[in-house]
Design a protein around this motif. Structure first.
Motif, PDB file in Angstrom:
ATOM      1  N   GLY A  72      40.539 -21.004  19.618  1.00 13.62           N
ATOM      2  CA  GLY A  72      39.743 -21.486  20.752  1.00 13.62           C
ATOM      3  C   GLY A  72      40.462 -22.520  21.596  1.00 13.62           C
ATOM      4  O   GLY A  72      40.609 -22.349  22.811  1.00 13.62           O
ATOM      5  N   SER A  75      43.316 -20.955  23.495  1.00  7.26           N
ATOM      6  CA  SER A  75      42.847 -20.186  24.646  1.00  7.26           C
ATOM      7  C   SER A  75      42.504 -21.095  25.812  1.00  7.26           C
ATOM      8  O   SER A  75      42.840 -20.806  26.964  1.00  7.26           O
ATOM      9  CB  SER A  75      41.630 -19.352  24.242  1.00  7.26           C
ATOM     10  N   ASP A  76      41.826 -22.221  25.532  1.00  5.47           N
ATOM     11  CA  ASP A  76      41.441 -23.158  26.595  1.00  5.47           C
ATOM     12  C   ASP A  76      42.645 -23.872  27.197  1.00  5.47           C
ATOM     13  O   ASP A  76      42.643 -24.210  28.391  1.00  5.47           O
ATOM     14  CB  ASP A  76      40.452 -24.196  26.046  1.00  5.47           C
ATOM     15  N   THR A 123      38.479 -15.184  21.394  1.00  2.00           N
ATOM     16  CA  THR A 123      38.623 -16.348  22.278  1.00  2.00           C
ATOM     17  C   THR A 123      39.392 -16.013  23.555  1.00  2.00           C
ATOM     18  O   THR A 123      39.520 -16.871  24.430  1.00  2.00           O
ATOM     19  CB  THR A 123      39.328 -17.505  21.539  1.00  2.00           C
ATOM     20  N   ASN A 328      27.703 -20.417  25.376  1.00  2.00           N
ATOM     21  CA  ASN A 328      28.647 -20.660  26.472  1.00  2.00           C
ATOM     22  C   ASN A 328      27.952 -21.311  27.659  1.00  2.00           C
ATOM     23  O   ASN A 328      28.552 -22.115  28.374  1.00  2.00           O
ATOM     24  CB  ASN A 328      29.325 -19.354  26.899  1.00  2.00           C
ATOM     25  N   GLY A 336      36.235 -21.411  25.303  1.00  9.04           N
ATOM     26  CA  GLY A 336      37.076 -21.005  24.179  1.00  9.04           C
ATOM     27  C   GLY A 336      36.649 -21.679  22.894  1.00  9.04           C
ATOM     28  O   GLY A 336      36.543 -21.039  21.838  1.00  9.04           O
ATOM     29  N   LYS A 337      36.365 -22.969  22.967  1.00  7.20           N
ATOM     30  CA  LYS A 337      36.003 -23.730  21.768  1.00  7.20           C
ATOM     31  C   LYS A 337      34.652 -23.307  21.210  1.00  7.20           C
ATOM     32  O   LYS A 337      34.505 -23.101  19.998  1.00  7.20           O
ATOM     33  CB  LYS A 337      35.992 -25.225  22.082  1.00  7.20           C
ATOM     34  N   THR A 339      33.094 -20.501  21.714  1.00  8.02           N
ATOM     35  CA  THR A 339      33.223 -19.133  21.198  1.00  8.02           C
ATOM     36  C   THR A 339      33.828 -19.168  19.809  1.00  8.02           C
ATOM     37  O   THR A 339      33.379 -18.467  18.895  1.00  8.02           O
ATOM     38  CB  THR A 339      34.073 -18.268  22.141  1.00  8.02           C
ATOM     39  N   SER A 340      34.854 -20.022  19.612  1.00 10.56           N
ATOM     40  CA  SER A 340      35.468 -20.184  18.300  1.00 10.56           C
ATOM     41  C   SER A 340      34.455 -20.641  17.273  1.00 10.56           C
ATOM     42  O   SER A 340      34.404 -20.124  16.153  1.00 10.56           O
ATOM     43  CB  SER A 340      36.610 -21.210  18.359  1.00 10.56           C
TER      44      SER A 340
END
Length: 409
Positions: A72, A75-76, A123, A328, A336-337, A339-340
């Motif tokens: 996550g 990805s961010d 992610t 989200n 990203g976080k 979702t992780s």
């Protein structure tokens, strides 16, 4: 921001989840084959003890669990594309490596890679889809589940074709690996939308994540809803045989058909505002719990087929995706976080619950699948109670907003 130029990217991302639909189901369809290769003992009825395969399937969840805390933030920070490419590379290793595994220990290592692949893809794909389709993010994210379901629907037909043509079952693994190579090339060259885009204009400023009881409950739904469909997905074949179903693979076909139908129906219900996304989180698990109880008490071949469709619809028809999309919305600048975090809860379910299912199956012998059904009912009921709490919190929030409107005017 124009969405049109990102449509091909979205199609490529959905296709990855189509492959994932095959990947998440294929070990469950070939449990006897892999159990034999990996030296499993035989039961009284002459079949192999599949608990070793369930342990390897559970390792997919462990692999996700280990890597999601890193996937996550990566990805961010570094972008959705890099996360996606890492995920595809790991998935290729999984598909190819699992068929060459001489025992469950080597297979376990490759399953960890497959789980890690899933975390990097989650992610990448979920945030990207929400950033591409800013106005219909919840519905668009549900179509990731639709893509998975198509893969699960197609798989039994592919298995039948491979068997009819007397090809090795390993062929499916090699073909999916090759398709992922092609997809990796597309992901490497296609455009991605601005990260953290929520309005279609400029990316918004990041904010620190602050959790409350509601957000924690939504995260917990990631655990319970995953438990419901994973327990059914990986144990329905043995149940079908116990109830006298001649071709248990039909359960998988109807399960996939049910989940595809659910995505289309739920998309209409949400778009027409007949149901809110948060209400689906409670309604669908309730349907699942009722169906699981019916299957437990009605021991006929037909009920396993009906159950396959209903549980595909209610358990695997997008509840997890709606939970992710809801979370989200609560954390729009940390997609990203969050979702992780949801997927960590899902991975814990995949690992812990399937390991427990393996123990229940082994201890219960030929009656093991029925005991797993009861276990599934218990987990699903817990999910219903959590979803009802979330619905109450959202309703309270809506009431507060309505109460402030006259003052605002």
């Amino acid at each position: 921001m124009s969405t049109k130029k990102y449509i091909p990217t979205a199609m490529a991302l959905y296709f990855i989840y189509f492959i994932h639909g095959i990947g998440v189901s294929i070990l469950g369809q070939y449990k006897q084959n892999f159990a034999g290769v990996w030296g499993a003992s035989k039961l009284e009825d002459g079949t192999f003890d599949v608990s070793v395969v369930l342990a390897v399937i559970a390792a997919l969840g462990l692999g996700r669990l280990i890597t999601l805390p890193f996937a996550g933030p990566l990805s961010d920070k570094f972008g959705r594309r890099l996360s996606g490419l890492i995920g595809i590379a790991l998935y290729i290793f999984y598909f190819v490596g699992i068929v060459f595994s001489p025992n469950m220990y080597v297979a376990y290592a490759f399953a960890l890679m497959g789980g890690a692949a899933n975390s990097f893809l989650d992610t990448c794909i979920t945030p990207s889809i929400l950033e591409i389709f800013t106005k219909n993010g919840k519905v668009a994210n549900m179509f990731t589940k639709f893509s998975i379901s198509i893969g699960q629907f197609v798989l039994p037909f592919v298995i039948g074709f491979v068997a009819t043509t007397q090809m090795s079952f390993k062929t499916i693994f090699f073909v999916t690996g090759a398709l992922l190579v092609i997809t990796a090339i597309l992901i490497a060259i296609m455009p991605f939308p601005p990260m953290n885009n929520t309005t279609g204009s400029e990316p918004v400023k990041k904010e620190k994540m602050k959790f409350n009881a509601t957000s924690i409950a939504v995260i917990a739904i990631g655990f319970t809803c995953t438990s419901t469909f994973q327990l059914w997905l990986n144990c329905n074949q043995e149940l079908g045989k116990m109830y006298g179903l001649a071709d248990p693979t039909k359960i998988q076909t109807l399960y996939a058909l049910g989940s595809m139908t659910a995505v289309l129906v739920t998309a209409v219900l949400i778009n027409k505002k007949i149901l809110k996304a948060v209400q689906v989180l409670a309604v669908y698990p309730t349907i699942s719990a009722i169906m699981l109880l019916v299957i437990y008490f009605v021991e006929t071949p037909a009920i396993t087929l009906i159950g396959g469709f209903v549980l595909g619809f209610a358990a695997a028809g997008g509840v997890l995706q709606l939970a992710v999309a809801t979370a989200n919305e609560m954390f729009p600048t940390n997609k990203g976080k969050i979702t992780s975090i949801i997927m960590i809860a899902s991975s814990i379910a995949n690992y812990v619950i399937l390991n427990i299912a393996g123990m229940i199956t082994k201890a219960g012998g030929v009656q093991g699948p029925k005991y797993v059904l009861l276990f599934n009912v218990g987990i699903t009921v817990v999910g219903i109670l959590i979803a009802l709490f979330v619905n109450k919190q959202f309703a309270n929030q809506d009431n507060k907003v309505k109460a402030q409107l006259p003052n605002a005017i």
